[in-house]
Design a protein around this motif. Sequence first.
Motif, short mmCIF file in Angstrom:
data_model
loop_
_atom_site.label_atom_id
_atom_site.label_comp_id
_atom_site.label_asym_id
_atom_site.label_seq_id
_atom_site.Cartn_x
_atom_site.Cartn_y
_atom_site.Cartn_z
N GLY A 99 0.93 -1.08 -0.05
CA GLY A 99 0.05 -0.06 -0.06
C GLY A 99 0.83 1.37 0.10
O GLY A 99 1.70 1.29 0.65
N LEU A 100 0.69 2.18 -0.81
CA LEU A 100 1.37 3.31 -1.13
C LEU A 100 0.02 4.37 -0.81
O LEU A 100 -0.57 4.74 -1.38
N THR A 101 0.42 5.38 0.30
CA THR A 101 -0.41 6.42 0.53
C THR A 101 0.19 7.65 1.05
O THR A 101 1.59 7.74 1.06
N GLY A 102 -0.64 8.67 1.55
CA GLY A 102 -0.02 9.94 1.96
C GLY A 102 -1.03 11.00 1.82
O GLY A 102 -2.10 10.74 0.99
N ILE A 124 -6.50 7.36 0.23
CA ILE A 124 -7.32 6.96 1.32
C ILE A 124 -7.08 5.64 1.96
O ILE A 124 -8.39 5.03 2.24
N LEU A 125 -6.19 5.14 1.87
CA LEU A 125 -5.89 3.78 1.92
C LEU A 125 -6.38 3.17 3.40
O LEU A 125 -6.95 2.28 3.36
N PHE A 126 -6.01 3.88 4.49
CA PHE A 126 -6.60 3.60 5.83
C PHE A 126 -8.15 4.10 5.83
O PHE A 126 -8.83 3.14 6.57
N GLU A 127 -8.35 5.34 5.26
CA GLU A 127 -10.02 5.66 5.57
C GLU A 127 -10.78 4.54 4.80
O GLU A 127 -12.00 4.62 5.38
N ILE A 134 2.34 -4.69 3.08
CA ILE A 134 3.40 -3.64 3.48
C ILE A 134 2.80 -2.34 3.18
O ILE A 134 2.24 -2.25 2.39
N ILE A 135 2.92 -1.29 4.32
CA ILE A 135 2.47 -0.11 3.83
C ILE A 135 3.54 1.01 4.01
O ILE A 135 4.39 1.03 4.82
N ILE A 136 3.56 2.00 2.91
CA ILE A 136 4.49 3.07 2.80
C ILE A 136 3.55 4.34 2.72
O ILE A 136 2.72 4.05 1.95
N THR A 137 4.16 5.36 3.85
CA THR A 137 3.33 6.49 3.66
C THR A 137 4.42 7.56 3.17
O THR A 137 5.52 7.47 3.50
N ASN A 169 -6.18 -0.90 3.65
CA ASN A 169 -4.67 -1.22 4.15
C ASN A 169 -4.87 -2.36 4.97
O ASN A 169 -3.88 -3.27 4.80
N LEU A 170 -6.15 -3.14 4.93
CA LEU A 170 -6.24 -4.48 5.42
C LEU A 170 -5.78 -5.60 4.45
O LEU A 170 -5.45 -6.76 4.86
#
Length: 196
Positions: free
Chosen positions: A4-7, A113-116, A125-128, A120-121
């Motif tokens: 996941g790539l978010t920010g 809005i990966l988390f929102e 791996i998650i990159i912010t 993310n589930l």
Amino acid sequence: MIVGLTGGIGSGKTTVANIFAKFDNVAIYNADAEAKKLMNTSPILKSKIIDEFGAASYVDNQLNRPYIANLVFKDKSKLEALNAIVHPEVKNHFQEFVNQQHHKDYIVYENAILFESKSNLKCDIIITVYAPLDVRVKRTMLRDNSSKIAVENRIKNQWLEDKKLLQSNYIIDNLDTEKTQIQVIKIHNILTEKSH
């Protein structure tokens, strides 16, 4: 492996995704771009959006983005209604994409809005991507030709940075392009190793 790539808006997620896209063993999925395409091409989405937001939602068979943005970024319940219509379609579309990319070492799932959206589930791996708030506001105003207030309204609808950073495996500081590239290469090497 799904990464996941978010920010936050204006942090430079797409810049980072474009660096990842240079590696042959990586597939990139941009949830925002795909959602925009689906809203213009999926008859199911079109009829649901028109039912919810009225006939003005589409002009010449294309989503009336200024009209929709004006509605949803001022009213949280309208944004939630739009997300409830669009997200399930994007999730299905992403799953099809994943099934087609099994020959790649990993997939970068770029999502503002990966988390929102609880996407993310689905990630291993998650990159912010991080940039200070004032930088993000300036970048977005330039990119979208928006007012400061319009950008700040959009930021209010996203999770606070600290909350994202705490739940991330990697954080990329995106202020200097060269330094950003070095960080991406480092993470890419780790992820490639992990996937084997």
